[in-house]
Design an enzyme around this catalytic site. Sequence first.
Site, PDB file in Angstrom:
ATOM      1  N   SER A 186       0.843  -1.199   0.000  1.00  0.00           N
ATOM      2  CA  SER A 186       0.000   0.000   0.000  1.00  0.00           C
ATOM      3  C   SER A 186       0.877   1.247   0.000  1.00  0.00           C
ATOM      4  CB  SER A 186      -0.890   0.031   1.248  1.00  0.00           C
ATOM      5  OG  SER A 186      -1.567   1.272   1.346  1.00  0.00           O
ATOM      6  N   TYR A 213      -1.272  -0.139  10.408  1.00  0.00           N
ATOM      7  CA  TYR A 213      -1.424  -0.675   9.047  1.00  0.00           C
ATOM      8  C   TYR A 213      -0.214  -0.282   8.192  1.00  0.00           C
ATOM      9  CZ  TYR A 213      -3.576  -1.106   4.344  1.00  0.00           C
ATOM     10  OH  TYR A 213      -3.860  -1.413   3.030  1.00  0.00           O
TER      11      TYR A 213
HETATM   12  N1  LIG Z   1      -9.010  -0.649  -0.410  1.00  0.00           N
HETATM   13  C1  LIG Z   1      -7.971   0.178  -0.357  1.00  0.00           C
HETATM   14  O1  LIG Z   1      -8.110   1.421  -0.327  1.00  0.00           O
HETATM   15  C2  LIG Z   1      -6.572  -0.384  -0.360  1.00  0.00           C
HETATM   16  C3  LIG Z   1      -5.500   0.514  -0.537  1.00  0.00           C
HETATM   17  C4  LIG Z   1      -4.206   0.011  -0.537  1.00  0.00           C
HETATM   18  C5  LIG Z   1      -3.974  -1.334  -0.374  1.00  0.00           C
HETATM   19  N2  LIG Z   1      -5.055  -2.177  -0.179  1.00  0.00           N
HETATM   20  C6  LIG Z   1      -4.748  -3.589   0.023  1.00  0.00           C
HETATM   21  O2  LIG Z   1      -5.395  -4.333  -0.988  1.00  0.00           O
HETATM   22  C7  LIG Z   1      -5.570  -5.673  -0.539  1.00  0.00           C
HETATM   23  C8  LIG Z   1      -6.983  -6.134  -0.869  1.00  0.00           C
HETATM   24  O3  LIG Z   1      -7.906  -5.372  -0.108  1.00  0.00           O
HETATM   25  P1  LIG Z   1      -9.310  -4.879  -0.675  1.00  0.00           P
HETATM   26  O4  LIG Z   1      -9.255  -3.415  -0.769  1.00  0.00           O
HETATM   27  O5  LIG Z   1      -9.642  -5.681  -1.878  1.00  0.00           O
HETATM   28  O6  LIG Z   1     -10.276  -5.177   0.529  1.00  0.00           O
HETATM   29  P2  LIG Z   1     -11.321  -6.366   0.838  1.00  0.00           P
HETATM   30  O7  LIG Z   1     -12.224  -6.580  -0.314  1.00  0.00           O
HETATM   31  O8  LIG Z   1     -11.894  -6.027   2.171  1.00  0.00           O
HETATM   32  O9  LIG Z   1     -10.376  -7.646   0.957  1.00  0.00           O
HETATM   33  C9  LIG Z   1      -9.641  -7.980   2.090  1.00  0.00           C
HETATM   34  C10 LIG Z   1      -9.439  -9.469   2.028  1.00  0.00           C
HETATM   35  O10 LIG Z   1      -8.562  -9.910   3.062  1.00  0.00           O
HETATM   36  C11 LIG Z   1      -9.116 -11.094   3.591  1.00  0.00           C
HETATM   37  N3  LIG Z   1      -8.663 -11.341   4.955  1.00  0.00           N
HETATM   38  C12 LIG Z   1      -8.663 -10.489   6.002  1.00  0.00           C
HETATM   39  N4  LIG Z   1      -8.217 -11.123   7.104  1.00  0.00           N
HETATM   40  C13 LIG Z   1      -7.928 -12.397   6.718  1.00  0.00           C
HETATM   41  C14 LIG Z   1      -7.446 -13.543   7.406  1.00  0.00           C
HETATM   42  N5  LIG Z   1      -7.154 -13.517   8.713  1.00  0.00           N
HETATM   43  N6  LIG Z   1      -7.274 -14.690   6.693  1.00  0.00           N
HETATM   44  C15 LIG Z   1      -7.570 -14.742   5.375  1.00  0.00           C
HETATM   45  N7  LIG Z   1      -8.041 -13.696   4.682  1.00  0.00           N
HETATM   46  C16 LIG Z   1      -8.216 -12.541   5.349  1.00  0.00           C
HETATM   47  C17 LIG Z   1     -10.605 -10.855   3.557  1.00  0.00           C
HETATM   48  O11 LIG Z   1     -11.270 -12.090   3.701  1.00  0.00           O
HETATM   49  P3  LIG Z   1     -12.870 -12.157   4.069  1.00  0.00           P
HETATM   50  O12 LIG Z   1     -13.576 -11.959   2.743  1.00  0.00           O
HETATM   51  O13 LIG Z   1     -13.009 -13.536   4.625  1.00  0.00           O
HETATM   52  O14 LIG Z   1     -13.096 -11.072   5.067  1.00  0.00           O
HETATM   53  C18 LIG Z   1     -10.741 -10.250   2.184  1.00  0.00           C
HETATM   54  O15 LIG Z   1     -10.773 -11.234   1.187  1.00  0.00           O
HETATM   55  C19 LIG Z   1      -5.234  -5.671   0.959  1.00  0.00           C
HETATM   56  O16 LIG Z   1      -3.907  -6.152   1.129  1.00  0.00           O
HETATM   57  C20 LIG Z   1      -5.268  -4.192   1.303  1.00  0.00           C
HETATM   58  O17 LIG Z   1      -4.448  -3.889   2.414  1.00  0.00           O
HETATM   59  C21 LIG Z   1      -6.333  -1.740  -0.185  1.00  0.00           C
END
Ligand SMILES: NC(=O)c1ccc[n+]([C@@H]2O[C@H](COP(=O)([O-])OP(=O)(O)OC[C@H]3O[C@@H](n4cnc5c(N)ncnc54)[C@H](OP(=O)(O)O)[C@@H]3O)[C@@H](O)[C@H]2O)c1
Length: 245
Positions: free
Chosen positions: A138, A151
């Site tokens: 990120s 984070y």
């Molecule tokens: N959204 C943003 O603004 C943003 C910005 C920068 C980076 N990111 C990064 O992008 C990546 C994807 O996030 P997203 O934005 O697509 O959000 P998201 O849709 O909320 O996805 C997060 C995922 O992580 C999984 N997860 C969380 N805890 C877990 C655990 N203990 N074991 C296995 N899986 C787990 C969740 O599983 P469940 O479905 O079971 O909850 C979900 O599939 C993450 O690494 C996040 O930090 C996001």
Amino acid sequence: MQRVLIIGATSAIAEATARLYAERGARLHLVARNRPKLDAIADDLLVRGAPEVTHAALDVGDFSAHAAVIDEAWRALGDVDVVLVAHGTLPDQAACESSVDTALAEFAVNGTSTIALLTLIANRMQTAGRGTIAVISSVAGDRGRASNYLYGSAKAAVSTFLSGLRQRMAKHGVDVVTIKPGFVDTPMTRDFKKGALWAKPEVIAEGIVHAVDKGRPVAYLPWFWFGVMTIIRCIPEFLFKRLSL
Ligand SMILES: NC(=O)c1ccc[n+]([C@@H]2O[C@H](COP(=O)([O-])OP(=O)(O)OC[C@H]3O[C@@H](n4cnc5c(N)ncnc54)[C@H](OP(=O)(O)O)[C@@H]3O)[C@@H](O)[C@H]2O)c1
């Protein structure tokens, strides 16, 4: 035919990326903790063109299960061309400040678990001598901010780990791609007010597939975050500590 392993496959960004690979006819193995959601995503990817989609359940906090899940992934795919590691949480910063247990648990999900999984994955890829490891870090890892430094520090650990891993794996024909998204409209950020800097997961997915295809070392997504973070990193500490970002 590409063989693609996705960890954290129920993430909105990972799902959008998996769809692009499915449309290319890639064979996929998905890992996530929510089985019903995995079933639904696998069915959807088959309809979109993937010849075969297998999956396995893993809570990444269960470190003792990592090795078996990685073994199973390699058994299912035979060999792996692309690995995408995508899981993460957006911790409640205030809760992390008031509880050591919460802070360490959140660091484990966002930092240590990724490092543990990559240690297993990297050895497999090194033996194969080819392929790409892509990991969603990120922009938050580029500089600690009061509002989310638990984070940010976990993502910084992941980004620095990937930098070293990239140097190691370059000698073995394996690309390591650090994905640094800015603000993305996903379930993780559902409570945030959205504005001009926000991107859809589909846009980030296009950027991920492009960065993997090109073997880019680091991809800020969308691209303008490179400029934003260059400026933010240049702000001197005496000034930065007075800002609310
Ligand atoms: N959204 C943003 O603004 C943003 C910005 C920068 C980076 N990111 C990064 O992008 C990546 C994807 O996030 P997203 O934005 O697509 O959000 P998201 O849709 O909320 O996805 C997060 C995922 O992580 C999984 N997860 C969380 N805890 C877990 C655990 N203990 N074991 C296995 N899986 C787990 C969740 O599983 P469940 O479905 O079971 O909850 C979900 O599939 C993450 O690494 C996040 O930090 C996001």
